[in-house]
Design an enzyme around this catalytic site. Structure first.
Site, mmCIF file in Angstrom:
data_model
loop_
_atom_site.group_PDB
_atom_site.id
_atom_site.type_symbol
_atom_site.label_atom_id
_atom_site.label_comp_id
_atom_site.label_asym_id
_atom_site.label_seq_id
_atom_site.Cartn_x
_atom_site.Cartn_y
_atom_site.Cartn_z
ATOM 1 N N SER A 118 0.826 -1.218 0.000
ATOM 2 C CA SER A 118 0.000 0.000 0.000
ATOM 3 C C SER A 118 0.846 1.248 0.000
ATOM 4 O O SER A 118 0.324 2.346 -0.188
ATOM 5 C CB SER A 118 -0.847 0.065 1.264
ATOM 6 N N HIS A 139 -1.330 -2.585 -6.968
ATOM 7 C CA HIS A 139 -2.032 -2.293 -5.719
ATOM 8 C C HIS A 139 -3.544 -2.342 -5.929
ATOM 9 O O HIS A 139 -4.134 -1.428 -6.496
ATOM 10 C CB HIS A 139 -1.584 -0.912 -5.208
ATOM 11 N N GLU A 151 -3.641 0.439 -8.778
ATOM 12 C CA GLU A 151 -2.499 1.332 -9.019
ATOM 13 C C GLU A 151 -1.335 0.463 -9.503
ATOM 14 O O GLU A 151 -0.925 -0.479 -8.805
ATOM 15 C CB GLU A 151 -2.093 2.054 -7.721
ATOM 16 N N ASN A 189 -3.616 6.250 -1.132
ATOM 17 C CA ASN A 189 -3.360 6.216 0.313
ATOM 18 C C ASN A 189 -2.725 7.494 0.840
ATOM 19 O O ASN A 189 -2.844 7.795 2.018
ATOM 20 C CB ASN A 189 -2.500 5.004 0.671
HETATM 21 N N1 CAA Z 1 -15.976 -9.121 -1.007
HETATM 22 C C1 CAA Z 1 -16.695 -9.295 -2.126
HETATM 23 N N2 CAA Z 1 -17.790 -8.565 -2.434
HETATM 24 C C2 CAA Z 1 -18.193 -7.642 -1.526
HETATM 25 C C3 CAA Z 1 -17.494 -7.414 -0.318
HETATM 26 C C4 CAA Z 1 -16.345 -8.210 -0.081
HETATM 27 N N3 CAA Z 1 -15.607 -8.066 1.019
HETATM 28 N N4 CAA Z 1 -18.140 -6.427 0.362
HETATM 29 C C5 CAA Z 1 -19.183 -6.061 -0.390
HETATM 30 N N5 CAA Z 1 -19.215 -6.790 -1.526
HETATM 31 C C6 CAA Z 1 -20.166 -6.682 -2.624
HETATM 32 C C7 CAA Z 1 -21.544 -7.128 -2.169
HETATM 33 O O1 CAA Z 1 -21.694 -8.519 -2.325
HETATM 34 C C8 CAA Z 1 -22.436 -6.336 -3.100
HETATM 35 O O2 CAA Z 1 -22.491 -6.974 -4.368
HETATM 36 P P1 CAA Z 1 -23.824 -6.899 -5.274
HETATM 37 O O3 CAA Z 1 -24.060 -5.462 -5.551
HETATM 38 O O4 CAA Z 1 -23.445 -7.693 -6.474
HETATM 39 O O5 CAA Z 1 -24.903 -7.539 -4.460
HETATM 40 C C9 CAA Z 1 -21.677 -5.021 -3.310
HETATM 41 O O6 CAA Z 1 -20.326 -5.284 -2.953
HETATM 42 C C10 CAA Z 1 -22.213 -3.926 -2.429
HETATM 43 O O7 CAA Z 1 -22.149 -4.393 -1.100
HETATM 44 P P2 CAA Z 1 -23.247 -4.066 0.017
HETATM 45 O O8 CAA Z 1 -24.587 -3.829 -0.619
HETATM 46 O O9 CAA Z 1 -23.147 -5.079 1.102
HETATM 47 O O10 CAA Z 1 -22.729 -2.756 0.718
HETATM 48 P P3 CAA Z 1 -22.413 -1.356 0.129
HETATM 49 O O11 CAA Z 1 -23.273 -0.977 -1.023
HETATM 50 O O12 CAA Z 1 -22.380 -0.486 1.324
HETATM 51 O O13 CAA Z 1 -20.932 -1.487 -0.448
HETATM 52 C C11 CAA Z 1 -18.602 -1.349 -0.174
HETATM 53 C C12 CAA Z 1 -19.875 -1.975 0.358
HETATM 54 C C13 CAA Z 1 -18.353 -1.829 -1.586
HETATM 55 C C14 CAA Z 1 -17.489 -1.839 0.758
HETATM 56 C C15 CAA Z 1 -18.757 0.205 -0.160
HETATM 57 O O14 CAA Z 1 -19.153 0.645 1.110
HETATM 58 C C16 CAA Z 1 -17.500 0.931 -0.542
HETATM 59 O O15 CAA Z 1 -17.186 1.082 -1.702
HETATM 60 N N6 CAA Z 1 -16.744 1.407 0.475
HETATM 61 C C17 CAA Z 1 -15.463 2.071 0.265
HETATM 62 C C18 CAA Z 1 -14.388 1.044 0.168
HETATM 63 C C19 CAA Z 1 -13.051 1.675 -0.035
HETATM 64 O O16 CAA Z 1 -12.852 2.874 -0.014
HETATM 65 N N7 CAA Z 1 -12.054 0.806 -0.244
HETATM 66 C C20 CAA Z 1 -10.695 1.225 -0.399
HETATM 67 C C21 CAA Z 1 -9.994 1.012 0.877
HETATM 68 S S1 CAA Z 1 -8.325 1.600 0.781
HETATM 69 C C22 CAA Z 1 -7.472 0.291 0.211
HETATM 70 O O17 CAA Z 1 -7.928 -0.789 0.019
HETATM 71 C C23 CAA Z 1 -6.071 0.575 -0.092
HETATM 72 C C24 CAA Z 1 -5.104 0.306 0.941
HETATM 73 O O18 CAA Z 1 -3.993 0.003 0.586
HETATM 74 C C25 CAA Z 1 -5.378 0.457 2.382
#
Ligand code: CAA
Length: 281
Positions: A118, A139, A151, A189
């Site tokens: 990350s 990434h 990325e 990040n």
């Molecule tokens: N694995 C697989 N699929 C997942 C999942 C997981 N862990 N979590 C959610 N999903 C899927 C669900 O199954 C659902 O699919 P369908 O639409 O096909 O039914 C879809 O994602 C939407 O999920 P939910 O309806 O349960 O919930 P939501 O609409 O609130 O979405 C979320 C959940 C996708 C996590 C959304 O809240 C989101 O985009 N959050 C932001 C996430 C983010 O910013 N991630 C980046 C983090 S930083 C990083 O990763 C980098 C690093 O190096 C630290």
């Protein structure tokens, strides 16, 4: 193509899930620290894939085909015939450097070695591998099956051919790649984790509750989830480690990790993975 994925955590299993359903990939060696961890990581993928079948997004036959591609292993030597290796072990510079130094014994010069780091230095990883031109950052974001961005991180020695190859590869995975020159935190990040750190400051100063801080950013900035829920999704150990990298690499005090974030990590309140973070799970 044959791919090896090293790791057994959220990112390793998420990336495995993305790759196993894709036609470009014919075999995945899912390599963990021991056989049990490797088998458990495959079981996590199986659970996610079966959810896709239940939702009608994948047929039973496609799911069997996808899962048959995954070969759990505890031996680093399993990478030997891989075209691409993706490392997704703990976000710790020493652990990753030790892994790459050991990998040196098993990879061909033509193998592309990608790190899902990350924030850490791809150039440093390349320095202990046989062909630093083929060492690159790849990434993915959490949850890897859902987030479109990848990325592609270019180290000092990374070749343009490798970057172009991975652009096509990730586009064919259905992802949207961006090319980023190596720098602490890359693009996302560098912005995202200081925002989370600021949310921790706001909480620590008693300005608003965790629920209201998150509500404010969801409804005031249209973020899909609030910064503290996101902190719990990413893991507070990872958030702290990225803040430490931003701070140590730049020396800029604006990247100082908030003491509350550090305290949360010491208390093992890492977020979803320990069932307790800024919220309970
Ligand atoms: N694995 C697989 N699929 C997942 C999942 C997981 N862990 N979590 C959610 N999903 C899927 C669900 O199954 C659902 O699919 P369908 O639409 O096909 O039914 C879809 O994602 C939407 O999920 P939910 O309806 O349960 O919930 P939501 O609409 O609130 O979405 C979320 C959940 C996708 C996590 C959304 O809240 C989101 O985009 N959050 C932001 C996430 C983010 O910013 N991630 C980046 C983090 S930083 C990083 O990763 C980098 C690093 O190096 C630290």
């Amino acid at each position: 193509m044959e791919v090896s994925i090293i790791g057994s955590g959220t990112m390793a299993t998420g990336i495995t899930q993305v790759l196993c359903v894709n036609d470009q990939v014919t075999k995945i060696n899912l390599i963990a620290r021991n056989d049990n961890k490797a088998l458990l990581a495959k079981a996590v993928c199986e659970k996610s894939i079966s959810r896709l079948v239940r939702k009608g997004k994948l047929t039973e036959a496609q799911s069997i085909n996808a899962l048959e591609k995954i070969y759990p292993s505890s031996l680093l030597s399993s990478v030997i015939a891989s075209d691409l290796v993706i490392e997704a072990v703990a976000e710790d510079f020493i652990i990753k450097m030790e892994l790459f130094s050991e990998l040196y014994n098993y990879v061909k010069g033509s193998t592309i070695i990608a790190s899902n780091t990350s924030s850490l230095s791809i150039t440093a990883f390349g320095s202990v591998l046989p062909n630093s031109k083929n060492v690159v950052g790849l990434h993915f974001f959490n949850p890897a099956p859902v987030m479109e961005l990848v990325e592609i991180v270019v180290g000092h020695e990374t070749s343009e051919d490798v970057v172009q190859y991975l652009k096509v590869f990730t586009q064919n995975l259905g992802k949207s790649p961006v090319v980023v020159q190596e720098a602490p935190g890359f693009v996302v990040n560098r912005m995202l984790i200081p925002m989370i750190n600021e949310a921790v400051s706001i909480l620590a100063e008693g300005i608003a509750t965790a629920v209201d801080i998150d509500k404010a950013m969801k409804f005031g900035a249209h973020h899909p989830m609030g910064p503290l829920a996101l902190a719990d999704l990413i893991g507070n150990d990872v958030n702290l480690s990225i803040m430490e990298t931003l701070y140590s690499e730049t020396g800029d005090p604006k990247y100082r990790a908030h003491p509350l974030l550090r305290k949360m990590v010491r208390a093992n309140h890492l977020g979803r993975k320990t069932k307790k973070g800024f919220f309970e799970y």
